[in-house]
Design a protein around this motif. Structure first.
Motif, mmCIF file in Angstrom:
data_model
loop_
_atom_site.group_PDB
_atom_site.id
_atom_site.type_symbol
_atom_site.label_atom_id
_atom_site.label_comp_id
_atom_site.label_asym_id
_atom_site.label_seq_id
_atom_site.Cartn_x
_atom_site.Cartn_y
_atom_site.Cartn_z
ATOM 1 N N ARG A 186 78.009 35.275 17.250
ATOM 2 C CA ARG A 186 78.132 33.836 17.008
ATOM 3 C C ARG A 186 77.740 33.498 15.566
ATOM 4 N N LEU A 190 80.191 31.769 12.786
ATOM 5 C CA LEU A 190 79.851 30.519 12.110
ATOM 6 C C LEU A 190 79.926 30.689 10.587
ATOM 7 N N LEU A 193 83.507 30.248 9.628
ATOM 8 C CA LEU A 193 83.908 28.838 9.574
ATOM 9 C C LEU A 193 83.468 28.188 8.266
ATOM 10 N N GLU A 198 90.646 26.304 7.458
ATOM 11 C CA GLU A 198 92.098 26.172 7.548
ATOM 12 C C GLU A 198 92.858 27.437 7.150
ATOM 13 N N GLU A 202 89.788 31.711 10.282
ATOM 14 C CA GLU A 202 88.957 30.599 10.747
ATOM 15 C C GLU A 202 89.420 30.144 12.129
ATOM 16 N N ARG A 203 90.723 30.068 12.323
ATOM 17 C CA ARG A 203 91.238 29.674 13.638
ATOM 18 C C ARG A 203 90.858 30.693 14.700
ATOM 19 N N ARG A 206 87.235 30.182 15.632
ATOM 20 C CA ARG A 206 87.035 29.024 16.524
ATOM 21 C C ARG A 206 87.416 29.365 17.965
ATOM 22 N N LEU A 209 84.642 31.438 19.425
ATOM 23 C CA LEU A 209 83.446 30.638 19.699
ATOM 24 C C LEU A 209 83.607 29.826 20.973
ATOM 25 N N LYS A 210 84.816 29.376 21.256
ATOM 26 C CA LYS A 210 85.073 28.657 22.505
ATOM 27 C C LYS A 210 84.822 29.571 23.708
#
Length: 213
Positions: A186, A190, A193, A198, A202-203, A206, A209-210
């Motif tokens: 995690r 982070l 990010l 963008e 990075e996507r 994310r 992380l979800k």
């Protein structure tokens, strides 16, 4: 013995579009072809290997990087081969090729840039991402971990574009995932990010992380 169809980690290694700086003629086409092959979208290993072989001849100063892409392409050939013994043979040959490309690096490759990134760092990252992506029975994780740790400690990386640094931390997160260290994974995601808004990595961060919640 089954060989998994490992996924996007190879693609995410150095997707550095927009980093700036002139590129050798033919590099972008070869890079895009490599990406598509890594994503299992379209293309053949023969063509991609030929494109990077031509770059090795036309731009010998950056040869270790092109050799690394050619070797990584061979691991993709192994991933997609039909027969188990061919999967093993091709993948092992590609991994050995990446080790040879790493051995070709010199201090000059720290100063030689491609897309504003040192050739040495992109070569290292491609080797790291491939070694961490292949199944464990190829016994490359320890070498990948060592190269990852060494790369993250280099001042040269801190001077590189933030988007490129993010790819290194994404690989650190992947290693933490493989080792079951959720807190470390995690934290690395982070960092991604914060470094790379963008862009593709990075996507991906994310999304992961979800999953972690």
């Amino acid at each position: 013995m089954r060989l998994g169809r490992w996924g996007l980690l190879l693609l995410l290694a150095v997707a550095g579009a927009g980093l700036g700086a002139a590129e050798p003629v033919g590099f972008q086409a070869a890079f895009v072809a490599f990406q598509r092959l890594a994503q299992q979208q379209v293309g053949t290993p023969d063509r991609v290997e030929a494109q990077f072989a031509a770059l090795e001849s036309d731009d010998p100063l950056r040869r270790p990087l092109y050799a690394a892409y050619r070797a990584a392409t061979q691991t993709l050939r192994g991933r997609d081969s039909w027969w188990p013994w061919e999967k093993l043979r091709q993948t092992e040959a590609g991994l050995n090729g990446l080790e040879k490309a790493m051995a070709q690096l010199t201090p000059e490759h720290d100063r030689l840039l491609l897309r504003a990134v040192p050739v040495s760092l992109e070569t290292r990252l491609l080797a790291v991402s491939t070694f961490l992506a292949v199944p464990e029975f190829f016994h490359r994780r320890e070498r990948g971990r060592l190269w990852l740790q060494q790369g993250l400690a280099l001042p040269l990386l801190q001077q590189s574009p933030p988007a490129f640094q993010a790819h290194w931390h994404f690989q650190a997160a992947e290693l933490a995932r493989q080792e079951g260290d959720v807190a470390r994974e995690r934290a690395e995601l982070l960092r991604v990010l914060g470094l790379a808004p963008e862009v593709d990595v990075e996507r991906a961060a994310r999304l992961r992380l979800k999953v972690l919640g």
